[in-house]
Design a protein around this motif. Structure first.
Motif, short mmCIF file in Angstrom:
data_model
loop_
_atom_site.label_atom_id
_atom_site.label_comp_id
_atom_site.label_asym_id
_atom_site.label_seq_id
_atom_site.Cartn_x
_atom_site.Cartn_y
_atom_site.Cartn_z
N ILE A 351 47.51 -84.86 85.50
CA ILE A 351 48.77 -85.19 84.87
C ILE A 351 49.35 -86.50 85.37
N MET A 352 49.08 -86.86 86.63
CA MET A 352 49.61 -88.12 87.16
C MET A 352 48.93 -89.33 86.52
N GLY A 353 47.75 -89.13 85.98
CA GLY A 353 47.09 -90.21 85.25
C GLY A 353 47.56 -90.29 83.82
N TYR A 354 48.11 -89.18 83.33
CA TYR A 354 48.60 -89.08 81.95
C TYR A 354 50.00 -89.66 81.81
N LYS A 355 50.77 -89.63 82.89
CA LYS A 355 52.15 -90.11 82.86
C LYS A 355 52.19 -91.64 82.95
N ASN A 356 52.94 -92.28 82.08
CA ASN A 356 52.99 -93.74 82.06
C ASN A 356 53.75 -94.33 83.24
N ASP A 357 54.64 -93.55 83.86
CA ASP A 357 55.44 -94.07 84.97
C ASP A 357 54.83 -93.76 86.33
N SER A 358 53.58 -93.35 86.33
CA SER A 358 52.89 -93.01 87.58
C SER A 358 52.05 -94.18 88.07
N PRO A 359 51.96 -94.39 89.40
CA PRO A 359 51.10 -95.45 89.92
C PRO A 359 49.62 -95.18 89.65
N PHE A 360 49.30 -93.94 89.27
CA PHE A 360 47.92 -93.56 88.97
C PHE A 360 47.64 -93.53 87.47
N SER A 361 48.58 -94.00 86.67
CA SER A 361 48.45 -93.95 85.22
C SER A 361 47.23 -94.74 84.73
N VAL A 362 46.46 -94.12 83.82
CA VAL A 362 45.31 -94.81 83.20
C VAL A 362 45.44 -94.83 81.68
N GLY A 363 46.65 -94.55 81.19
CA GLY A 363 46.87 -94.53 79.74
C GLY A 363 46.58 -95.87 79.09
N ARG A 364 47.06 -96.96 79.70
CA ARG A 364 46.82 -98.29 79.13
C ARG A 364 45.33 -98.62 79.12
N HIS A 365 44.66 -98.30 80.20
CA HIS A 365 43.22 -98.57 80.29
C HIS A 365 42.47 -97.83 79.19
N TYR A 366 42.82 -96.55 79.02
CA TYR A 366 42.15 -95.71 78.04
C TYR A 366 42.34 -96.28 76.63
N ARG A 367 43.58 -96.64 76.32
CA ARG A 367 43.86 -97.17 74.98
C ARG A 367 43.17 -98.51 74.75
N ASP A 368 43.15 -99.35 75.77
CA ASP A 368 42.55 -100.68 75.62
C ASP A 368 41.05 -100.61 75.35
N VAL A 369 40.33 -99.74 76.06
CA VAL A 369 38.87 -99.70 75.87
C VAL A 369 38.45 -99.02 74.58
N LEU A 370 39.38 -98.33 73.92
CA LEU A 370 39.03 -97.75 72.63
C LEU A 370 38.77 -98.83 71.57
N SER A 371 39.23 -100.04 71.85
CA SER A 371 38.97 -101.15 70.92
C SER A 371 37.53 -101.63 70.99
N ALA A 372 36.84 -101.31 72.08
CA ALA A 372 35.50 -101.86 72.32
C ALA A 372 34.51 -101.57 71.20
N ALA A 373 34.50 -100.34 70.73
CA ALA A 373 33.55 -99.96 69.68
C ALA A 373 33.91 -100.56 68.32
N LEU A 374 35.15 -101.06 68.19
CA LEU A 374 35.61 -101.61 66.91
C LEU A 374 35.41 -103.12 66.83
N MET A 375 35.30 -103.79 67.96
CA MET A 375 35.12 -105.24 67.97
C MET A 375 33.67 -105.55 67.61
N VAL A 376 33.44 -105.88 66.36
CA VAL A 376 32.12 -105.88 65.73
C VAL A 376 31.66 -104.43 65.78
N SER A 377 31.88 -103.73 64.70
CA SER A 377 31.69 -102.28 64.61
C SER A 377 30.34 -101.82 65.15
#
Length: 395
Positions: A351-377
């Motif tokens: 849960i501490m990785g799921y919370k955006n206000d946590s020092p252990f948050s990985v939400g931004r990382h997770y969302r950013d790498v989802l673009s990888a498969a779409l950049m040249v499909s």
């Protein structure tokens, strides 16, 4: 004996890592939240002279090879994914000029004065409405009148276009040329306009600020890169894209797992003498991260070896089916592994990785790498691989 070139490249990586931790990471959350361009990071790179890393030493740049550039992008991406992507995209455009426009007085002067002295940031416009994501096909064509030229293009995305100092644009050679008979044309900021045609409110990579736009530019015919885009694409655009993107995706995954490691260590300190259950999951994830790093690094080393002499034989090797398959497989593998590693980091942290206000948050990382498969499909790349594998024999 340590060479001057090696010293330059070592400094390039250490300075980039410092900017990643001291600047990029500090502003990454705000860049993501507000979907704004990472000005602070790019300004820091410019002030440190790092935007000319891919410019050959003959023109005043660092002359960094693919391995060094990949390490630089990976390091920056650990601080801010969007910053790492902007730097990678910039290096790709610079490499196209450095590798395909040598001998052109205009481009040699541009590399010295704009890329090295002014540290100009270069973006690209390879997408176009009506081509359905196929960058090796253009509808628009450059219009030539004597020694002058003009170009108009309706682009689906323009990577950090409003924040760049120049645009490198693909187009057809002439109005009656085949869609695949393309050129690359450089336009400085004062020679074009961009009429934004959409917003950039995305799931991830929000700081790359890449909405669609209608481009209109003009200038001299000497701004056209000599030769064909077919060669520039196969020999430079594709290898630089797939390798540098893979490197920055590994950087994002590394930071996510770094947060997971910090979380596991914090738990271990609470129970001295015991190994937390999630430490085993972290150990397995680190194996996958190492494999991902070795994958892009081996391709980078191979590219540097193939292009060391920069001769006709080396360029021909870059056009082979075997090399194309290797790059395509790298792109698919790393773009699919990065989200998996971020997911594993989230599972380790909980849960501490799921919370955006946590020092252990990985939400931004997770969302950013989802673009990888779409950049040249990945679907488009897999379809090309399937066709090539029907006839390719690995000897």
């Amino acid at each position: 004996m340590t060479t001057r070139s090696a010293i330059k490249k070592s400094a390039l990586l250490s300075r980039t890592a410092a900017i990643a931790s001291e600047v990029a990471a500090v502003h990454a959350g705000d860049v993501d939240k507000r979907s704004r361009f990472p000005h602070e990071t790019i300004d820091a790179l410019r002030q440190a002279g790092l935007l000319s890393a891919a410019v050959p030493e003959a023109y005043g740049g660092a002359g960094a090879g693919m391995l060094e550039l990949g390490a630089q992008c990976a390091a920056l991406a650990q601080g801010c994914s969007s910053s790492g992507m902007v730097l990678a995209m910039h290096h790709i455009q610079v490499a196209c000029m450095a590798r395909h426009a040598q001998g052109s007085p205009f481009f040699e002067r541009y590399m010295r004065e704009s890329l090295v002295e002014r540290q100009a940031l270069v973006a690209s416009i390879t997408s176009e409405n009506g081509t359905f994501g196929d960058t090796r096909s253009s509808i628009c064509a450059v219009q030539i009148d004597g020694d002058r030229m003009s170009l108009e293009k309706d682009a689906t995305t323009v990577s950090y276009g409003q924040h760049a100092d120049a645009q490198l644009v693909t187009c057809r050679r002439t109005a009656d040329a085949a869609a695949s008979d393309q050129l690359l044309v450089l336009f400085d900021r004062d020679s074009y306009t961009l009429a934004q045609s959409g917003e950039w409110d995305t799931l991830g990579m929000r700081g790359t600020c890449s909405p669609g736009a209608k481009f209109s530019g003009h200038g001299s015919i000497e701004q056209i890169i000599p030769g064909s885009y077919a060669d520039a694409s196969a020999q430079t655009m594709v290898p630089y894209s797939h390798i540098l993107w893979a490197a920055l995706w590994s950087g994002i995954a590394a930071d996510a797992l770094g947060r997971a490691a910090a979380f596991v260590r914090a738990g271990a300190r609470k129970n001295p003498g015991s190994v937390p259950p999630n430490a085993v999951q972290l150990a397995r994830a680190q194996v996958e991260l190492q494999a991902m790093r070795h994958n892009w690094e081996s391709c980078a080393i191979e590219f540097d070896e193939m292009t060391a002499e920069n001769d006709a034989a080396a360029r021909e090797a870059l056009n082979t089916m075997g090399w194309a398959l290797r790059l395509n497989q790298l792109k698919i593998a790393c773009s699919e592994m990065a989200p998996k590693l971020c997911h594993e980091a989230l599972q380790i942290i909980g849960i501490m990785g799921y919370k955006n206000d946590s020092p252990f948050s990985v939400g931004r990382h997770y969302r950013d790498v989802l673009s990888a498969a779409l950049m040249v499909s990945n679907g488009r790349i897999a379809a090309k691989n399937a066709s090539m594998l029907l006839v390719f024999k690995d000897e």
